[in-house]
Design an enzyme around this catalytic site. Structure first.
Site, PDB file in Angstrom:
ATOM      1  N   GLY A  34      25.992  24.700  22.948  1.00  0.00           N
ATOM      2  CA  GLY A  34      24.679  24.435  22.377  1.00  0.00           C
ATOM      3  C   GLY A  34      24.794  23.628  21.105  1.00  0.00           C
ATOM      4  N   GLY A  90      26.041  30.204  19.386  1.00  0.00           N
ATOM      5  CA  GLY A  90      24.658  30.194  18.951  1.00  0.00           C
ATOM      6  C   GLY A  90      23.837  31.197  19.733  1.00  0.00           C
ATOM      7  N   GLY A 103      21.438  31.247  26.809  1.00  0.00           N
ATOM      8  CA  GLY A 103      21.417  30.569  28.093  1.00  0.00           C
ATOM      9  C   GLY A 103      20.502  29.379  28.157  1.00  0.00           C
ATOM     10  N   GLY A 104      19.913  28.996  27.006  1.00  0.00           N
ATOM     11  CA  GLY A 104      19.072  27.809  27.001  1.00  0.00           C
ATOM     12  C   GLY A 104      19.822  26.561  27.425  1.00  0.00           C
ATOM     13  N   GLU A 111      29.550  32.252  28.593  1.00  0.00           N
ATOM     14  CA  GLU A 111      29.374  32.727  27.224  1.00  0.00           C
ATOM     15  C   GLU A 111      29.504  34.244  27.143  1.00  0.00           C
ATOM     16  OE1 GLU A 111      26.410  29.335  25.316  1.00  0.00           O
ATOM     17  OE2 GLU A 111      25.543  31.001  26.441  1.00  0.00           O
TER      18      GLU A 111
END
EC number: 5.3.1.6
Length: 262
Positions: A34, A90, A103-104, A111
């Site tokens: 991210g 993040g 998970g965006g 992760e």
């Protein structure tokens, strides 16, 4: 000259820079995915080049692995590293108990595996990611492509009995095609608005056939480092309940700012 950073980018940068100060030579470090985690990788890369820092990084996505190699960090796999000293990543949201939505960027499975294979997980975030209750950010659910519409229907049916405000779900897309994770799976984003019992929801989602993992990180994060646009940083420790504050500047080399596209 380095480009002028927005307040949000400054907040992400100072959080990442403070987290990088926790890393010592010889450590095996999980590297998140991210925009905020990318700042961390750049900061660590500069420490490798300028200060002689020697670490082994375990990236949580192919794009993080590529960036880590570009900045000079030695990269290995979790299978080879086996266990990590520290993971820094993040978050899309975090609450007062340091529970997270992640998970965006689509890397939630790797992760979560890397974070749970670490002695300590530290989250770095700008202040806007802090919420009283999780759920405003869509919750990602990673599912296998086979029968994904059935899985989606099962997820929606299960949400009826959950303590949430919304139950809409959408298949994440990459242009005209479904978005695919590094493992080749799909992601269904759940628009819940508010999650009343995150632990209950996480357990329920992972019991459904076709669901690989969900983006709720419960009792995994040990510390969060919050950055602000004026250079202030706060490090909060969930175990001790302490808050450490500080101030960091933005004077860095051009190399650190070479790629702001993440």
């Amino acid at each position: 000259m380095p480009p002028e950073l927005s307040p949000i980018d400054k907040a992400k940068f100072v959080a990442a820079k403070r987290a990088a100060q926790m890393v010592e030579s010889g450590m095996r470090v999980g590297l998140g995915t991210g925009s905020t985690a990318a700042w961390l990788v750049r900061c660590l890369g500069e420490m490798v080049r300028q200060d002689g820092l020697h670490i082994t990084g375990v990236p949580t996505s192919t794009r993080t692995a590529e960036l880590a190699r570009e900045v000079g960090i030695e990269v290995t796999t979790l299978d080879d590293a086996k266990w990590l000293d520290l993971t820094i990543d993040g978050a899309d949201e975090f609450d007062g108990r340091l529970n997270l939505i992640k998970g965006g960027g689509g890397a939630l499975l790797q992760e979560k595996i890397v974070a749970t294979a670490s002695d300590q997980m530290v989250v770095i975030a700008d202040a806007g990611k802090e919420v009283e209750t999780l759920g405003a950010f869509p919750l990602p659910i990673e599912v296998i492509p086979f029968g994904w519409q059935t899985t989606k229907a099962l997820v929606e049916e299960t949400l009826v009995s959950m303590d949430v405000l919304g139950r809409d779900s959408t298949l994440r897309r990459d242009g005209d095609a479904p978005f695919r994770t590094d493992e080749g799976n799909y992601i269904i984003d759940l628009h819940l608005k508010r999650i009343g019992n995150a632990q209950h929801l996480a357990l329920a989602m992972n019991q459904l056939p076709g669901v690989v993992e969900n983006g709720l990180f419960i009792d995994i994060c040990d510390r969060v480092i919050v950055g602000y646009g004026d250079g202030r940083v706060e490090m909060r420790d969930i175990e001790t309940g302490t808050v450490e504050t500080g101030q960091l500047d933005f004077v860095e080399s051009d190399n650190l700012f070479a790629d702001l596209s993440d």
